[in-house]
Design a protein around this motif. Structure first.
Motif, PDB file in Angstrom:
ATOM      1  N   UNK A  19       0.803  -1.238   0.000  1.00 44.12           N
ATOM      2  CA  UNK A  19       0.000   0.000   0.000  1.00 44.12           C
ATOM      3  C   UNK A  19       0.830   1.278   0.000  1.00 44.12           C
ATOM      4  N   UNK A  20       2.114   1.189  -0.311  1.00 43.25           N
ATOM      5  CA  UNK A  20       2.950   2.390  -0.496  1.00 43.25           C
ATOM      6  C   UNK A  20       2.897   3.312   0.726  1.00 43.25           C
TER       7      UNK A  20
ATOM      8  N   UNK B 162       7.193   1.015   2.701  1.00 39.57           N
ATOM      9  CA  UNK B 162       7.222   1.171   1.240  1.00 39.57           C
ATOM     10  C   UNK B 162       7.214   2.631   0.805  1.00 39.57           C
ATOM     11  N   UNK B 163       6.659   3.518   1.626  1.00 37.57           N
ATOM     12  CA  UNK B 163       6.693   4.940   1.265  1.00 37.57           C
ATOM     13  C   UNK B 163       8.140   5.431   1.213  1.00 37.57           C
TER      14      UNK B 163
ATOM     15  N   UNK C 256      -2.607  11.110   4.890  1.00 38.34           N
ATOM     16  CA  UNK C 256      -1.529  11.246   3.895  1.00 38.34           C
ATOM     17  C   UNK C 256      -1.509  10.108   2.877  1.00 38.34           C
ATOM     18  N   UNK C 257      -2.325   9.069   3.127  1.00 41.35           N
ATOM     19  CA  UNK C 257      -2.365   7.923   2.223  1.00 41.35           C
ATOM     20  C   UNK C 257      -3.708   7.820   1.516  1.00 41.35           C
ATOM     21  N   UNK C 258      -4.349   8.927   1.299  1.00 41.15           N
ATOM     22  CA  UNK C 258      -5.645   8.944   0.621  1.00 41.15           C
ATOM     23  C   UNK C 258      -5.648  10.150  -0.331  1.00 41.15           C
TER      24      UNK C 258
END
Ligand SMILES: N[C@@H](CCC(=O)N[C@@H](CS)C(=O)NCC(=O)O)C(=O)O
Length: 280
Positions: free
Chosen positions: A104-105, A119-120, A200-202
């Motif tokens: 999911x980065x 992964x980010x 921050x992931x959307x």
């Protein structure tokens, strides 16, 4: 040499390579596929990153999207990373949408995922530095593309780093993990229950919170089985409409979620990227 060459094949007069390297971010060996077009023999070339979806490795895009012919014509390098850390000692989940193959980065904060699922940092910081130091790619001309979970990755990375990437496009992206089962499962599992930490992931939440890119290209098949429940492109449409982001959303009648869909429209995405990477 940090990059270990695992395989190399001539492809449209360029080179399709796979590398393995140790990652400080994930604490594991990682693999990444790189296509270098023939123009890379003469100097640094612009690069399109392709972030893949659930269950994928660096191979799915490389072997199924048919991107190399047009990349060779346009002089674009293609970088296709793996979608998660893997191997012994790396936690996993029996479901296909969590754990290995489903990174999911993001940078996980919840144990046991936080030890390796970074992964980010890997995609945003470590891998560009590593590849930039050893390959003829131009750091000032990079763009992002992705599919499904990787479309989410491409959109969120571009929105968080608008000056670094010249363009962003996606195939059937998860546009709002806060509002779909895949996203809720992944973000709660990797980040815990505080939904503020998910924002921050959307892509839609980032836009609502002020993040901007000038434009976005999305292709979405109308026969995609995940369209209504997971992907919800209308949420991105709404976010872009209210904030003036120029979204081109191509709804493709009869196309599903597969690489047959991606292969059908890959050329148009790469030409769109090349125009922006070359300043045209
Ligand atoms: N039907 C798949 C669902 C996952 C899926 O569709 N993955 C997409 C990305 S979200 C994919 O690219 N799969 C690999 C492929 O088609 O090569 C499964 O159960 O594994």
């Amino acid at each position: 040499m940090t990059l270990e060459l695992v395989s190399e094949a001539r492809c449209f007069d360029g080179l399709q390579r796979t590398y393995r390297h140790p990652s400080a971010a994930t604490g594991t060996p990682m693999r990444v596929a790189v296509y270098l077009p023939p123009q890379a023999e003469h100097g640094p070339v612009p690069v399109v990153w392709f972030l893949a979806g659930l269950t994928c490795t660096e191979d799915n895009f490389t072997q199924k999207a048919g991107a190399q012919r047009v990349a060779a014509e346009l002089g674009l390098a293609l970088i296709a990373p793996d979608t998660s850390p893997r191997g012994e000692g790396v936690p996993d989940d029996p479901a296909y949408d969590f754990g290995q193959g489903a990174g999911f980065y993001l940078d996980a904060t919840v144990s046991p995922w936080s030890q390796h699922f970074q992964m980010r940092r890997y995609i945003e910081d470590e891998l560009p530095r590593l590849l930039g130091a050893e390959l003829p790619i131009d750091p000032t001309r990079q763009s992002l593309c992705g599919h499904s979970m990787g479309g989410h990755g491409a959109l969120t990375i571009a929105l968080r780093n608008p000056s670094r990437y010249k363009a962003v496009s996606a195939f059937a992206p998860i546009v709002s993990p806060l509002n779909c089962p895949w996203g809720e499962k992944a973000l709660s599992g990797y980040l815990g229950p505080d939904r503020v930490a998910w924002r921050p992931y959307d892509a839609c939440a980032l836009i609502a919170d002020g993040a901007r890119v000038p434009e976005i290209l999305v292709d979405q098949g109308t026969a995609d089985p995940f369209l209504e429940r997971e992907l919800k492109p209308h949420l991105l449409e709404e976010a872009c409409r209210t904030t003036g982001i120029a979204l081109t959303l191509n709804r493709r009648p009869g196309y599903d979620h597969s690489y047959f869909f991606i292969a059908s429209f890959m050329e148009s995405h790469l030409r769109w990227h090349a125009e922006r990477l070359n300043g045209g």
